[in-house]
Enzyme design. Structure first.
Site, PDB file in Angstrom:
ATOM      1  N   HIS A 160       0.823  -1.224   0.000  1.00  0.00           N
ATOM      2  CA  HIS A 160       0.000   0.000   0.000  1.00  0.00           C
ATOM      3  C   HIS A 160       0.854   1.271   0.000  1.00  0.00           C
ATOM      4  O   HIS A 160       0.334   2.361  -0.223  1.00  0.00           O
ATOM      5  CB  HIS A 160      -0.938   0.030   1.211  1.00  0.00           C
ATOM      6  CG  HIS A 160      -1.981  -1.048   1.187  1.00  0.00           C
ATOM      7  ND1 HIS A 160      -2.916  -1.153   0.184  1.00  0.00           N
ATOM      8  CD2 HIS A 160      -2.236  -2.079   2.043  1.00  0.00           C
ATOM      9  CE1 HIS A 160      -3.705  -2.206   0.425  1.00  0.00           C
ATOM     10  NE2 HIS A 160      -3.310  -2.787   1.538  1.00  0.00           N
ATOM     11  N   ASP A 196      -2.428 -10.545  -2.593  1.00  0.00           N
ATOM     12  CA  ASP A 196      -3.056 -10.102  -1.340  1.00  0.00           C
ATOM     13  C   ASP A 196      -4.532  -9.777  -1.605  1.00  0.00           C
ATOM     14  O   ASP A 196      -4.902  -9.377  -2.718  1.00  0.00           O
ATOM     15  CB  ASP A 196      -2.311  -8.859  -0.831  1.00  0.00           C
ATOM     16  CG  ASP A 196      -2.756  -8.393   0.545  1.00  0.00           C
ATOM     17  OD1 ASP A 196      -2.065  -8.719   1.526  1.00  0.00           O
ATOM     18  OD2 ASP A 196      -3.797  -7.696   0.643  1.00  0.00           O
ATOM     19  N   HIS A 198      -6.174  -7.268  -0.699  1.00  0.00           N
ATOM     20  CA  HIS A 198      -6.354  -5.845  -0.988  1.00  0.00           C
ATOM     21  C   HIS A 198      -5.553  -5.420  -2.217  1.00  0.00           C
ATOM     22  O   HIS A 198      -4.456  -5.942  -2.452  1.00  0.00           O
ATOM     23  CB  HIS A 198      -5.907  -5.002   0.216  1.00  0.00           C
ATOM     24  CG  HIS A 198      -6.588  -5.382   1.499  1.00  0.00           C
ATOM     25  ND1 HIS A 198      -6.035  -6.280   2.392  1.00  0.00           N
ATOM     26  CD2 HIS A 198      -7.769  -4.994   2.023  1.00  0.00           C
ATOM     27  CE1 HIS A 198      -6.857  -6.425   3.429  1.00  0.00           C
ATOM     28  NE2 HIS A 198      -7.914  -5.665   3.233  1.00  0.00           N
ATOM     29  N   ASP A 285      -4.472 -13.076   3.166  1.00  0.00           N
ATOM     30  CA  ASP A 285      -5.749 -12.573   3.703  1.00  0.00           C
ATOM     31  C   ASP A 285      -6.928 -12.901   2.774  1.00  0.00           C
ATOM     32  O   ASP A 285      -8.055 -12.473   3.022  1.00  0.00           O
ATOM     33  CB  ASP A 285      -5.688 -11.072   4.038  1.00  0.00           C
ATOM     34  CG  ASP A 285      -4.927 -10.228   3.043  1.00  0.00           C
ATOM     35  OD1 ASP A 285      -4.569 -10.739   1.970  1.00  0.00           O
ATOM     36  OD2 ASP A 285      -4.705  -9.037   3.338  1.00  0.00           O
TER      37      ASP A 285
HETATM   38  C1  SP5 Z   1      -1.199  -5.251   3.835  1.00  0.00           C
HETATM   39  C2  SP5 Z   1      -2.672  -5.289   4.097  1.00  0.00           C
HETATM   40  O1  SP5 Z   1      -3.277  -6.342   3.992  1.00  0.00           O
HETATM   41  N1  SP5 Z   1      -3.254  -4.150   4.496  1.00  0.00           N
HETATM   42  C3  SP5 Z   1      -4.656  -4.113   4.726  1.00  0.00           C
HETATM   43  C4  SP5 Z   1      -5.114  -2.830   5.317  1.00  0.00           C
HETATM   44  C5  SP5 Z   1      -6.593  -2.854   5.589  1.00  0.00           C
HETATM   45  N2  SP5 Z   1      -6.977  -1.812   6.464  1.00  0.00           N
HETATM   46  C6  SP5 Z   1      -8.381  -1.543   6.596  1.00  0.00           C
HETATM   47  C7  SP5 Z   1      -9.119  -2.719   7.119  1.00  0.00           C
HETATM   48  C8  SP5 Z   1     -10.559  -2.445   7.367  1.00  0.00           C
HETATM   49  C9  SP5 Z   1     -11.017  -3.554   8.274  1.00  0.00           C
HETATM   50  N3  SP5 Z   1     -12.379  -3.474   8.660  1.00  0.00           N
HETATM   51  C10 SP5 Z   1     -12.610  -4.135   9.944  1.00  0.00           C
HETATM   52  C11 SP5 Z   1     -13.384  -5.383   9.810  1.00  0.00           C
HETATM   53  C12 SP5 Z   1     -13.597  -5.989  11.176  1.00  0.00           C
HETATM   54  N4  SP5 Z   1     -14.385  -7.167  11.116  1.00  0.00           N
HETATM   55 ZN    ZN Z   2      -4.220  -7.253   2.462  1.00  0.00          ZN
END
Ligand code: SP5
Ligand code: ZN
Length: 344
Positions: A160, A196, A198, A285
């Site tokens: 990111h 990943d 994301h 993930d």
């Molecule tokens: C490297 C990587 O995988 N970064 C991911 C960053 C995601 N950050 C925002 C996550 C939003 C999570 N929402 C909470 C859900 C709880 N059940």
């Molecule tokens: Zn991720």
């Protein structure tokens, strides 16, 4: 394949991350690296080594100088301002505000160089981030020396992080720095495959206007998932880089059939590009029980990812990114790499 890691990667340890109106215990926490390391020590896939140190010049090949200076000094400046808790941003220079003046205050700078509230800077962050870069570069150096593959157990992750901003638990873009290192060692074309959950907005941005790096990513649709503002299929690269960016967004609930079909598409694009080496941004993930994600890959699917990637027959650097289901994290990473290893 050699696994590289570094003890100091534990030193990045946030108290909390802000999600959905509450402060959560961080999903991206030091034990992630311990768990993966332990799995690799037991998997017998090859030696496990501590990465040597590399200069920051490698990071400066893909990141902005002012951004690097900020990251190095941020915690000290925060502490000098009398703060003790996690350093987090509080405001952003979005569309209706000015973005032609870089702030001088620590609070202004945290906001200037970041894009979310889930990525805290802590006393040990810079040391950990530097070592995570070293881990990526140690793996890249193995490939430059002729190795078929290496695993860089990076933490914090990197995909990111863009030219001049951090977020998504990422500060330096380890995969981008490694890819640039391989180009600087004389390779002409490198592909980055990002599996990943994301979208790797940072990696995309860094190489968007270039034709020497293909970025291909399989990820959750940004219409529903982080990072929300990048990762759509119509982002194909610009200028020289047109056609060198491939986004394959998939809906929440995607399982192995549709996910592996997207992988086949990405691998074909990498093959057509004529890459001389591959960097894999390895996030697990995509696992069905990941606490922040929405795909449905089973632990038994991960060896198939490794095996399919081995089919490219390219020197391959695996760089660790996300994966937050700590009970299955080690097994899923080791299974992916074992699937690769048994197919080469
Ligand atoms: C490297 C990587 O995988 N970064 C991911 C960053 C995601 N950050 C925002 C996550 C939003 C999570 N929402 C909470 C859900 C709880 N059940
Ligand atoms: Zn991720």
């Amino acid at each position: 394949m050699i696994t590289f890691h570094a003890e100091e990667q534990r030193l990045h340890a946030a108290h909390s991350e802000f999600n959905r109106g509450r402060l959560d215990v961080p999903y991206e926490r030091p034990e992630r690296a311990d768990i993966i390391l332990s799995a690799m020590q037991h998997a017998a896939l090859g030696a496990v080594q501590i990465a040597g140190e590399f200069t920051l010049e490698h990071a400066a090949r893909v990141h902005d100088a002012g951004y690097l200076a900020f990251l190095q000094s941020a915690w000290q400046r925060w502490a000098d301002a009398g703060r003790h808790g996690d350093a987090l941003p509080t405001a952003w220079a979005v569309r209706c505000l000015r973005s032609d003046r870089i702030p001088q205050s620590i609070d202004g700078l945290l906001s200037w160089y970041s894009f979310d509230t889930a990525t805290a800077i802590t006393p040990g962050t810079w040391t950990a981030v530097r070592r995570s870069m070293d881990v990526a570069l140690a793996g890249a150096q193995q490939l430059a020396g002729g190795a078929r593959s290496a695993f860089s157990l990076c933490r914090p992750p990197g995909h990111h992080a863009a030219t001049d901003c951090y977020g998504g638990y990422c500060f330096l873009n380890n995969a981008a720095i490694a890819a640039q290192f391989l180009l600087d060692k004389g390779l002409r074309r490198v592909a980055i495959l990002d599996v990943d959950y994301h979208h790797g907005n940072g990696t995309q941005e860094i190489f968007y206007r270039r034709d020497d790096v293909l970025y291909a990513s399989i990820h959750a649709d940004p219409a529903t998932d982080y990072p929300y503002f990048l990762g759509y299929a119509d982002e194909r690269g610009e200028g020289l880089g047109e056609g060198c960016n491939l986004n394959l967004p998939l809906p929440r609930g995607t399982g192995w059939a549709a996910w592996s079909a997207a992988l086949t598409t990405a691998l074909a694009a990498i093959n057509d590009f004529g890459a001389e080496a591959l960097v894999v941004s390895l996030g697990v993930d995509t696992f069905e029980h990941d606490p922040i994600s929405g795909f449905c890959l089973a632990s038994t699917d991960f060896p198939g990812i490794g095996a399919a990637i081995a089919g490219l027959q390219l020197p391959t650097l695996w760089v660790m990114e996300g994966g937050y289901a700590v009970e299955a994290l080690g097994a899923n990473v080791a299974a992916t790499l074992a699937g690769f290893q048994s197919a080469v």
